[in-house]
Motif scaffolding. Structure first.
Motif, PDB file in Angstrom:
ATOM      1  N   ALA A 164       2.745   6.068  -2.842  1.00 23.40           N
ATOM      2  CA  ALA A 164       3.878   6.877  -3.294  1.00 23.40           C
ATOM      3  C   ALA A 164       3.826   7.059  -4.808  1.00 23.40           C
ATOM      4  CB  ALA A 164       5.186   6.217  -2.876  1.00 23.40           C
ATOM      5  N   LEU A 165       3.461   6.010  -5.520  1.00 20.82           N
ATOM      6  CA  LEU A 165       3.309   6.112  -6.977  1.00 20.82           C
ATOM      7  C   LEU A 165       2.126   7.003  -7.338  1.00 20.82           C
ATOM      8  CD1 LEU A 165       4.012   2.407  -8.004  1.00 20.82           C
ATOM      9  CD2 LEU A 165       5.499   4.386  -8.398  1.00 20.82           C
ATOM     10  N   LEU A 166       1.041   6.876  -6.582  1.00 18.08           N
ATOM     11  CA  LEU A 166      -0.130   7.723  -6.845  1.00 18.08           C
ATOM     12  C   LEU A 166       0.199   9.189  -6.646  1.00 18.08           C
ATOM     13  CD1 LEU A 166      -3.421   6.119  -5.434  1.00 18.08           C
ATOM     14  CD2 LEU A 166      -3.016   7.052  -7.726  1.00 18.08           C
ATOM     15  N   GLU A 167       1.033   9.483  -5.653  1.00 15.23           N
ATOM     16  CA  GLU A 167       1.429  10.874  -5.430  1.00 15.23           C
ATOM     17  C   GLU A 167       2.196  11.410  -6.637  1.00 15.23           C
ATOM     18  OE1 GLU A 167       3.875  13.573  -2.136  1.00 15.23           O
ATOM     19  OE2 GLU A 167       3.457  11.446  -1.756  1.00 15.23           O
ATOM     20  N   ARG A 168       2.946  10.541  -7.281  1.00 17.95           N
ATOM     21  CA  ARG A 168       3.719  10.952  -8.458  1.00 17.95           C
ATOM     22  C   ARG A 168       2.857  11.004  -9.713  1.00 17.95           C
ATOM     23  NH1 ARG A 168       5.886  12.771 -12.022  1.00 17.95           N
ATOM     24  NH2 ARG A 168       8.075  12.655 -12.752  1.00 17.95           N
ATOM     25  N   VAL A 169       1.912  10.070  -9.852  1.00 14.24           N
ATOM     26  CA  VAL A 169       1.127   9.935 -11.083  1.00 14.24           C
ATOM     27  C   VAL A 169      -0.169  10.733 -11.019  1.00 14.24           C
ATOM     28  CG1 VAL A 169      -0.115   8.285 -12.549  1.00 14.24           C
ATOM     29  CG2 VAL A 169       2.114   7.667 -11.593  1.00 14.24           C
TER      30      VAL A 169
ATOM     31  N   PHE B 241      -5.151   4.557  -1.581  1.00 15.74           N
ATOM     32  CA  PHE B 241      -5.319   3.356  -0.756  1.00 15.74           C
ATOM     33  C   PHE B 241      -5.286   3.726   0.725  1.00 15.74           C
ATOM     34  CE2 PHE B 241      -3.817   2.131  -4.896  1.00 15.74           C
ATOM     35  CZ  PHE B 241      -4.777   1.203  -5.248  1.00 15.74           C
ATOM     36  N   GLY B 242      -4.521   4.739   1.074  1.00 11.13           N
ATOM     37  CA  GLY B 242      -4.531   5.226   2.446  1.00 11.13           C
ATOM     38  C   GLY B 242      -5.874   5.790   2.844  1.00 11.13           C
ATOM     39  N   GLU B 243      -6.533   6.497   1.928  1.00  3.74           N
ATOM     40  CA  GLU B 243      -7.856   7.056   2.226  1.00  3.74           C
ATOM     41  C   GLU B 243      -8.885   5.952   2.436  1.00  3.74           C
ATOM     42  OE1 GLU B 243      -7.364  11.296  -0.188  1.00  3.74           O
ATOM     43  OE2 GLU B 243      -8.267   9.551  -1.183  1.00  3.74           O
TER      44      GLU B 243
ATOM     45  N   ASN C 283     -13.240   3.165  -5.092  1.00  3.67           N
ATOM     46  CA  ASN C 283     -12.629   2.685  -6.331  1.00  3.67           C
ATOM     47  C   ASN C 283     -13.426   1.493  -6.856  1.00  3.67           C
ATOM     48  OD1 ASN C 283     -10.736   4.602  -5.662  1.00  3.67           O
ATOM     49  ND2 ASN C 283      -9.105   3.143  -5.202  1.00  3.67           N
ATOM     50  N   ARG C 284     -13.745   1.521  -8.131  1.00  2.00           N
ATOM     51  CA  ARG C 284     -14.720   0.553  -8.627  1.00  2.00           C
ATOM     52  C   ARG C 284     -14.462   0.191 -10.087  1.00  2.00           C
ATOM     53  NH1 ARG C 284     -17.075   5.537  -7.749  1.00  2.00           N
ATOM     54  NH2 ARG C 284     -17.836   6.640  -9.605  1.00  2.00           N
ATOM     55  N   SER C 285     -15.104  -0.896 -10.487  1.00  2.00           N
ATOM     56  CA  SER C 285     -15.078  -1.325 -11.884  1.00  2.00           C
ATOM     57  C   SER C 285     -16.143  -2.391 -12.046  1.00  2.00           C
ATOM     58  CB  SER C 285     -13.685  -1.866 -12.253  1.00  2.00           C
ATOM     59  OG  SER C 285     -13.615  -2.156 -13.642  1.00  2.00           O
TER      60      SER C 285
ATOM     61  N   ASN D  30       0.816  -1.219   0.000  1.00  2.00           N
ATOM     62  CA  ASN D  30       0.000   0.000   0.000  1.00  2.00           C
ATOM     63  C   ASN D  30       0.850   1.270   0.000  1.00  2.00           C
ATOM     64  OD1 ASN D  30      -2.483  -1.346   0.074  1.00  2.00           O
ATOM     65  ND2 ASN D  30      -2.447  -1.495   2.297  1.00  2.00           N
ATOM     66  N   ALA D  31       1.954   1.247   0.752  1.00  2.00           N
ATOM     67  CA  ALA D  31       2.797   2.436   0.821  1.00  2.00           C
ATOM     68  C   ALA D  31       3.432   2.733  -0.528  1.00  2.00           C
ATOM     69  CB  ALA D  31       3.884   2.240   1.884  1.00  2.00           C
ATOM     70  N   ALA D  32       3.888   1.694  -1.215  1.00  2.00           N
ATOM     71  CA  ALA D  32       4.456   1.889  -2.552  1.00  2.00           C
ATOM     72  C   ALA D  32       3.391   2.406  -3.514  1.00  2.00           C
ATOM     73  CB  ALA D  32       5.055   0.583  -3.063  1.00  2.00           C
TER      74      ALA D  32
END
Length: 290
Positions: A112-117, A140-142, A177-179, A107-109
């Motif tokens: 971190a990627l979401l913060e960048r993307v 994922f943290g939220e 988050n859904r699909s 989740n942390a990785a």
């Protein structure tokens, strides 16, 4: 396919879960549909969408996967694996973070990627492929924070109470988050046909999904040395999901998406996990018999 749908539903019933499945032959387009248009909470399955967005951005030159990022312990999204479980500062590349996100669902990785993307880029990556019902709403943290808030003062122990679980916002696909199973097999098909990214980046995504370590869901249905399974799990209270691609030595390749929910709040339910693999195997066998 009617017989396959009945057997899939029976497999779900035997495991005391409600399930939704979609499977497709990536090359012929043949499909097995057992609730494939049901809107579902993706959980960590949505890390696949983030992975596609990351590689799409890299292919367009908007970021470099070798870019190094500092990950101090403070502020990391919690979780039992990868960076989330580490105690010391870490410095690593975006591509290695993507490995941890895919292989052990870190989740942390992922955050971190979401913060960048960015969430908008994740939604753009799926929308450009025509996946109109696939949506990233939260980090994922939220999602984890909302579960803690909804659990109340009882904390994690309160999640054993079905009444507490029933009020979790994270389990309502309308607000998280859904699909749908059908859109997830569509995304996997696009990745395997190099339509989601350039061939170089498509190959990188496929490699990471094949490195996932969890054998207890989708892969459990295909216990053969010469059959390759690449996938991404997703788990939330009462939810056990996995999407992935099953590749046979004769060249057959099949995208499968399985989403399940159970009234049992236990964290460990081997029968529910195994039902994902059983249902997937029924669907793939049906496609291979055509």
């Amino acid at each position: 396919m009617t017989d396959a749908r009945g057997r899939i539903q029976a497999a779900f019933a035997d495991a005391a879960v409600t399930g939704w499945l979609h499977a497709r032959d990536i090359d012929s387009g043949a499909q097995v549909d057992a609730g494939g248009d049901q809107e579902v909470c993706t959980g960590s399955v949505h890390k696949l969408c983030l992975l596609v967005a990351l590689h799409h951005a890299a292919a367009e030159g908007r970021l470099d996967l070798a870019e190094q990022t500092e990950c101090p312990p403070a502020g990391r999204t919690p979780g039992p694996t990868g960076l989330a479980a580490m105690l010391d500062p870490v410095r690593m590349s975006l591509r290695d973070m993507a490995y941890l996100m895919a292989a052990v669902s870190d989740n942390a990785a992922a955050d971190a990627l979401l913060e960048r993307v960015g969430l908008d880029a994740v939604n753009h990556a799926t929308a450009r492929l025509g996946l109109t019902r696939t949506r990233a709403v939260h980090t994922f943290g939220e999602i984890l924070t909302s579960i803690r808030e909804d659990a109340g003062p009882g904390g994690a122990q309160a999640l054993a109470d079905p009444h507490v679980v029933s009020r979790l916002r994270a389990l309502d696909p309308a607000g998280t988050n859904r699909s749908t199973p059908r859109e997830m097999t569509g995304l996997l098909g696009a990745v395997w046909r190099d339509e989601a990214c350039t061939p170089e980046h498509g190959a990188a995504i496929r490699r990471l999904l094949a490195l996932q370590v969890w054998p207890h869901r989708l892969a459990s249905g295909f216990p053969f040395d010469d059959v390759r399974v690449a996938g991404k799990t997703g788990t939330l209270p009462t939810l056990r999901n996995e999407v992935g691609v099953v590749e046979y030595p004769d060249g057959g390749r099949y995208a499968v998406a399985v989403f399940t929910r159970t009234p049992n709040t236990a964290a460990t339910l081997p029968a529910a996990d195994a039902a994902v693999g059983t249902a997937a195997r029924i669907a793939v066998d049906a496609l291979r018999s055509l």
